[in-house]
Design a protein around this motif. Structure first.
Motif, PDB file in Angstrom:
ATOM      1  N   GLY A  99       0.767  -1.237   0.000  1.00 32.40           N
ATOM      2  CA  GLY A  99       0.000   0.000   0.000  1.00 32.40           C
ATOM      3  C   GLY A  99       0.795   1.283   0.000  1.00 32.40           C
ATOM      4  O   GLY A  99       0.200   2.368   0.098  1.00 32.40           O
ATOM      5  N   ARG A 100       2.116   1.211  -0.126  1.00 31.51           N
ATOM      6  CA  ARG A 100       2.910   2.444  -0.094  1.00 31.51           C
ATOM      7  C   ARG A 100       2.486   3.427  -1.182  1.00 31.51           C
ATOM      8  O   ARG A 100       2.538   4.651  -0.972  1.00 31.51           O
ATOM      9  CB  ARG A 100       4.407   2.130  -0.214  1.00 31.51           C
ATOM     10  N   VAL A 101       2.063   2.912  -2.332  1.00 30.52           N
ATOM     11  CA  VAL A 101       1.689   3.828  -3.421  1.00 30.52           C
ATOM     12  C   VAL A 101       0.296   4.426  -3.223  1.00 30.52           C
ATOM     13  O   VAL A 101      -0.117   5.297  -3.986  1.00 30.52           O
ATOM     14  CB  VAL A 101       1.784   3.135  -4.800  1.00 30.52           C
ATOM     15  N   GLY A 102      -0.415   3.951  -2.219  1.00 33.86           N
ATOM     16  CA  GLY A 102      -1.712   4.545  -1.880  1.00 33.86           C
ATOM     17  C   GLY A 102      -2.864   3.999  -2.689  1.00 33.86           C
ATOM     18  O   GLY A 102      -3.741   3.311  -2.163  1.00 33.86           O
ATOM     19  N   SER A 103      -2.891   4.279  -3.972  1.00 31.13           N
ATOM     20  CA  SER A 103      -4.026   3.892  -4.813  1.00 31.13           C
ATOM     21  C   SER A 103      -4.150   2.386  -4.970  1.00 31.13           C
ATOM     22  O   SER A 103      -5.243   1.882  -5.261  1.00 31.13           O
ATOM     23  CB  SER A 103      -3.890   4.538  -6.195  1.00 31.13           C
ATOM     24  N   HIS A 104      -3.069   1.649  -4.807  1.00 29.61           N
ATOM     25  CA  HIS A 104      -3.059   0.206  -4.980  1.00 29.61           C
ATOM     26  C   HIS A 104      -2.264  -0.451  -3.851  1.00 29.61           C
ATOM     27  O   HIS A 104      -1.430   0.186  -3.204  1.00 29.61           O
ATOM     28  CB  HIS A 104      -2.427  -0.182  -6.320  1.00 29.61           C
ATOM     29  N   PHE A 105      -2.523  -1.741  -3.653  1.00 29.74           N
ATOM     30  CA  PHE A 105      -1.800  -2.473  -2.614  1.00 29.74           C
ATOM     31  C   PHE A 105      -0.384  -2.800  -3.066  1.00 29.74           C
ATOM     32  O   PHE A 105       0.543  -2.823  -2.275  1.00 29.74           O
ATOM     33  CB  PHE A 105      -2.557  -3.760  -2.259  1.00 29.74           C
ATOM     34  N   GLU A 112      -6.551   1.576   9.945  1.00 27.82           N
ATOM     35  CA  GLU A 112      -6.107   2.967  10.024  1.00 27.82           C
ATOM     36  C   GLU A 112      -6.080   3.643   8.653  1.00 27.82           C
ATOM     37  O   GLU A 112      -5.588   4.765   8.540  1.00 27.82           O
ATOM     38  CB  GLU A 112      -4.735   3.029  10.702  1.00 27.82           C
ATOM     39  N   ASP A 113      -6.629   2.973   7.648  1.00 26.07           N
ATOM     40  CA  ASP A 113      -6.703   3.522   6.286  1.00 26.07           C
ATOM     41  C   ASP A 113      -5.351   4.097   5.857  1.00 26.07           C
ATOM     42  O   ASP A 113      -5.259   5.230   5.380  1.00 26.07           O
ATOM     43  CB  ASP A 113      -7.791   4.593   6.202  1.00 26.07           C
ATOM     44  N   LEU A 114      -4.297   3.304   6.009  1.00 26.18           N
ATOM     45  CA  LEU A 114      -2.961   3.811   5.701  1.00 26.18           C
ATOM     46  C   LEU A 114      -2.733   3.978   4.205  1.00 26.18           C
ATOM     47  O   LEU A 114      -1.925   4.812   3.793  1.00 26.18           O
ATOM     48  CB  LEU A 114      -1.901   2.901   6.328  1.00 26.18           C
ATOM     49  N   SER A 117      -1.580   7.434   2.717  1.00 22.56           N
ATOM     50  CA  SER A 117      -0.460   7.539   1.783  1.00 22.56           C
ATOM     51  C   SER A 117      -0.830   8.390   0.578  1.00 22.56           C
ATOM     52  O   SER A 117      -0.043   9.238   0.139  1.00 22.56           O
ATOM     53  CB  SER A 117      -0.025   6.139   1.327  1.00 22.56           C
ATOM     54  N   SER A 118      -2.018   8.175   0.044  1.00 20.09           N
ATOM     55  CA  SER A 118      -2.471   8.976  -1.104  1.00 20.09           C
ATOM     56  C   SER A 118      -2.604  10.445  -0.737  1.00 20.09           C
ATOM     57  O   SER A 118      -2.137  11.336  -1.465  1.00 20.09           O
ATOM     58  CB  SER A 118      -3.818   8.451  -1.620  1.00 20.09           C
ATOM     59  N   ARG A 119      -3.241  10.716   0.390  1.00 20.20           N
ATOM     60  CA  ARG A 119      -3.504  12.107   0.783  1.00 20.20           C
ATOM     61  C   ARG A 119      -2.207  12.836   1.148  1.00 20.20           C
ATOM     62  O   ARG A 119      -1.919  13.914   0.626  1.00 20.20           O
ATOM     63  CB  ARG A 119      -4.484  12.135   1.955  1.00 20.20           C
ATOM     64  N   VAL A 120      -1.450  12.238   2.048  1.00 16.40           N
ATOM     65  CA  VAL A 120      -0.237  12.908   2.533  1.00 16.40           C
ATOM     66  C   VAL A 120       0.841  12.917   1.458  1.00 16.40           C
ATOM     67  O   VAL A 120       1.532  13.923   1.264  1.00 16.40           O
ATOM     68  CB  VAL A 120       0.272  12.238   3.828  1.00 16.40           C
ATOM     69  N   GLY A 121       0.979  11.794   0.741  1.00 15.78           N
ATOM     70  CA  GLY A 121       1.951  11.753  -0.342  1.00 15.78           C
ATOM     71  C   GLY A 121       1.635  12.770  -1.423  1.00 15.78           C
ATOM     72  O   GLY A 121       2.529  13.447  -1.943  1.00 15.78           O
ATOM     73  N   GLY A 122       0.343  12.907  -1.756  1.00 10.69           N
ATOM     74  CA  GLY A 122      -0.055  13.901  -2.740  1.00 10.69           C
ATOM     75  C   GLY A 122       0.257  15.312  -2.273  1.00 10.69           C
ATOM     76  O   GLY A 122       0.705  16.169  -3.052  1.00 10.69           O
ATOM     77  N   HIS A 123       0.035  15.561  -0.997  1.00 12.29           N
ATOM     78  CA  HIS A 123       0.314  16.884  -0.433  1.00 12.29           C
ATOM     79  C   HIS A 123       1.819  17.161  -0.441  1.00 12.29           C
ATOM     80  O   HIS A 123       2.253  18.276  -0.795  1.00 12.29           O
ATOM     81  CB  HIS A 123      -0.228  16.970   0.989  1.00 12.29           C
ATOM     82  N   LEU A 124       2.624  16.169  -0.071  1.00 12.47           N
ATOM     83  CA  LEU A 124       4.081  16.338  -0.085  1.00 12.47           C
ATOM     84  C   LEU A 124       4.565  16.633  -1.502  1.00 12.47           C
ATOM     85  O   LEU A 124       5.403  17.526  -1.713  1.00 12.47           O
ATOM     86  CB  LEU A 124       4.759  15.082   0.469  1.00 12.47           C
ATOM     87  N   LEU A 125       4.050  15.893  -2.476  1.00  4.72           N
ATOM     88  CA  LEU A 125       4.430  16.152  -3.871  1.00  4.72           C
ATOM     89  C   LEU A 125       4.054  17.575  -4.290  1.00  4.72           C
ATOM     90  O   LEU A 125       4.843  18.267  -4.957  1.00  4.72           O
ATOM     91  CB  LEU A 125       3.761  15.130  -4.794  1.00  4.72           C
ATOM     92  N   LYS A 136      10.638   7.887   1.957  1.00  5.99           N
ATOM     93  CA  LYS A 136       9.852   6.653   2.105  1.00  5.99           C
ATOM     94  C   LYS A 136       9.583   6.453   3.596  1.00  5.99           C
ATOM     95  O   LYS A 136      10.083   5.521   4.213  1.00  5.99           O
ATOM     96  CB  LYS A 136      10.606   5.461   1.504  1.00  5.99           C
ATOM     97  N   PRO A 137       8.779   7.335   4.185  1.00  4.86           N
ATOM     98  CA  PRO A 137       8.569   7.312   5.632  1.00  4.86           C
ATOM     99  C   PRO A 137       7.570   6.236   6.045  1.00  4.86           C
ATOM    100  O   PRO A 137       6.889   5.636   5.199  1.00  4.86           O
ATOM    101  CB  PRO A 137       7.995   8.700   5.895  1.00  4.86           C
ATOM    102  N   PRO A 138       7.445   5.989   7.348  1.00  3.04           N
ATOM    103  CA  PRO A 138       6.331   5.158   7.819  1.00  3.04           C
ATOM    104  C   PRO A 138       5.005   5.710   7.302  1.00  3.04           C
ATOM    105  O   PRO A 138       4.851   6.924   7.094  1.00  3.04           O
ATOM    106  CB  PRO A 138       6.438   5.274   9.341  1.00  3.04           C
ATOM    107  N   MET A 139       4.052   4.819   7.105  1.00  3.29           N
ATOM    108  CA  MET A 139       2.803   5.192   6.436  1.00  3.29           C
ATOM    109  C   MET A 139       1.885   6.067   7.291  1.00  3.29           C
ATOM    110  O   MET A 139       0.860   6.547   6.809  1.00  3.29           O
ATOM    111  CB  MET A 139       2.073   3.932   6.002  1.00  3.29           C
ATOM    112  N   CYS A 140       2.250   6.272   8.565  1.00  2.00           N
ATOM    113  CA  CYS A 140       1.459   7.155   9.423  1.00  2.00           C
ATOM    114  C   CYS A 140       1.919   8.608   9.314  1.00  2.00           C
ATOM    115  O   CYS A 140       1.426   9.476  10.044  1.00  2.00           O
ATOM    116  CB  CYS A 140       1.538   6.678  10.871  1.00  2.00           C
ATOM    117  N   PHE A 141       2.851   8.885   8.426  1.00  2.00           N
ATOM    118  CA  PHE A 141       3.324  10.241   8.140  1.00  2.00           C
ATOM    119  C   PHE A 141       2.122  11.166   7.960  1.00  2.00           C
ATOM    120  O   PHE A 141       1.136  10.807   7.310  1.00  2.00           O
ATOM    121  CB  PHE A 141       4.142  10.195   6.855  1.00  2.00           C
ATOM    122  N   SER A 142       2.211  12.379   8.520  1.00  2.00           N
ATOM    123  CA  SER A 142       1.043  13.260   8.540  1.00  2.00           C
ATOM    124  C   SER A 142       1.212  14.467   7.621  1.00  2.00           C
ATOM    125  O   SER A 142       2.303  14.765   7.128  1.00  2.00           O
ATOM    126  CB  SER A 142       0.808  13.757   9.970  1.00  2.00           C
TER     127      SER A 142
END
Length: 454
Positions: free
Chosen positions: A253-259, A330-332, A336-344, A412-418
């Motif tokens: 699930g690191r990529v968010g949209s897919h497992f 925890e809907d990680l 990942s999608s939300r926070v990763g998108g924001h970081l990008l 590539k942080p832990p998936m609970c990154f905020s």
């Protein structure tokens, strides 16, 4: 009884004496001594908190209570050789199967990503009865001898390329041979693999496997052009080989949209073998190979028993199940999608302000920031990237670099990154790139070039 705690200087001196010097530390000139962690935060011996943007192994967060509880409960009950019959291994295999394409239904549990990739190599050789392997340039698949042989990142510094190993260009649309302005980079890069296959056949040899990370990491946080893997798999299978997707860095699930990161290639694509590792056990040694019944059947038919003493033991599988539960509860993936998108978004905003940032790319919480000295020539800014890593450490943020020139700052942080963590990282990078240039001469040189271009 608590273990004795040494002063940082004592620990470092003992490590230099007792641990092989090729086992390098992060920030080797001034290491950080970490004594505890929770979530996405690390704490040193003085209690100072660091934001961890490195530890993709601690997938759901350091010391997650659900993971430690699952480990403790099972360890108090039973941990035994995996050749004893037990529920955990089959329950875990069933949960993993539900995340994968239907044809990938046979699992082998091992203890590390290297073990998984070594076994994948064996499966491919046994099934195809061919030897040759195609890999991507600058790929890294593990530290075993068999894997160093198929890892250009390693073998180019050691004994060189074996006759049975063949290297295809990495599908990097930023600085590769086909770039973002190419009308169909997926097809163009896939055709380079076809060219490699043709050369293998001209030598009278046959292809066993195409081996690739679903998102090349050491190669520079690369996003494969959509459609690339589907076309490569077509070419490889036509040549009698199999497609191996290395998900050791990118799965779960690191990529968010897919497992799985290979699923970014489209619903019509499925590898023949998938390897997984690092995030599976959240820091506990746990990895796996998933494959088809046909490939597994060929492996069984060789008449040699395969067993792994610790792979798939009850404690490992209890931990693996707990990791899957936390990802869901925890809907990680969503995080990942939300926070990763924001970081990008934040990093791309910085790209418009700082010419030293040549490219920002990523998906979910797999992100790379590529630094260059010249945006037109895309000249790698290796020293500047290292300087940014050192400066972020001074701001209590842990990151590292990757890529052939070590000029890509990776996240590539832990998936609970905020969201707040993402903002902090972006703000600190902006501060560094606009800060006290006299103190950091490498960055000052680039700043002068921006102000007074040659």
């Amino acid at each position: 009884m608590a273990l004795e705690m040494f002063r940082k200087e004592e620990t470092l001196a003992m490590r230099k004496k007792l641990i092989g010097q090729s086992c390098r530390l992060f920030y080797s000139d001034d290491p950080v001594k970490i004594v505890r962690a929770r979530g996405q935060y690390l704490y040193d011996e003085n209690g100072k908190r660091y934001l961890d943007c490195i530890s993709n192994v601690q997938h759901v967060g350091h010391c997650h209570p659900s993971i430690t509880q699952a480990a403790t409960t099972q360890m108090e009950l039973l941990n035994a050789n995996s050749r004893f019959l037990h529920d955990n291994i089959v329950q875990y295999a069933g949960r993993l199967a539900a995340t994968l394409p239907d044809k990938l239904r046979v699992f082998y549990f091992v203890n590390s990503g290297s073990e998984a990739n070594d076994l994948a190599l064996r499966l491919a050789h046994q099934y195809t009865q061919h030897e040759d392997v195609i890999v991507l340039d600058h790929a890294y698949h593990g530290h075993l001898t068999s894997l160093i042989d198929i890892s250009p990142y390693k073998f180019q510094k050691l004994t060189g390329q074996k006759e049975w190993v063949h290297v295809a260009p990495i599908p990097d649309t930023y600085r590769g041979i086909f770039r973002e302005d190419h009308p169909n980079p997926a097809q163009a890069y896939a055709d380079t693999v076809k060219d490699v296959i043709d050369k293998v056949h001209q030598k009278g040899r046959k292809v066993s496997a195409f081996f690739s990370e679903s998102l090349p990491s050491v190669g520079g946080q690369i996003l494969l052009p959509k459609g690339y893997s589907t076309k490569v798999a077509e070419y490889v299978r036509s040549a009698g080989g199999v497609f191996v997707a290395d998900e050791v860095q990118t799965g779960f699930g690191r990529v968010g949209s897919h497992f799985w990161a290979f699923q970014l290639q489209g619903d019509d694509f499925s590898p023949d073998i998938v390897t997984m590792g690092k995030p599976m056990g959240n820091g506990h040694p746990l990895s796996c190979v998933a494959t088809t019944a046909e490939i597994a059947g060929a492996f069984t038919a060789n008449g040699v028993e395969y067993f792994n003493t610790f792979g798939g033991n009850p404690v490992s599988c209890a931990i693996g199940l707990a990791v899957l539960d936390v990802i869901e509860k925890e809907d990680l993936r969503g995080n990942s999608s939300r926070v990763g998108g924001h970081l990008l978004d934040r990093l791309r905003e910085l790209q418009t302000k700082h010419p030293i940032i040549g490219d920002v790319r990523g998906v979910g919480l797999f992100v790379g920031l590529e630094m260059v000295t010249d945006k037109e020539q895309r000249t790698p800014a290796t020293d500047a990237a290292a300087q940014v890593v050192r400066r972020l450490k001074e701001e209590y943020i842990c990151v590292s670099t990757d890529g052939p020139w070590e000029n890509i700052v990776k996240f590539k942080p832990p998936m609970c990154f905020s969201m707040e963590d993402a903002d902090l990282v972006a703000d600190r990078i902006h501060h560094i790139l606009t800060g006290d240039w006299n103190t950091y001469p490498i960055l000052w040189a680039f700043k002068q070039a921006e102000i007074h271009p040659v």
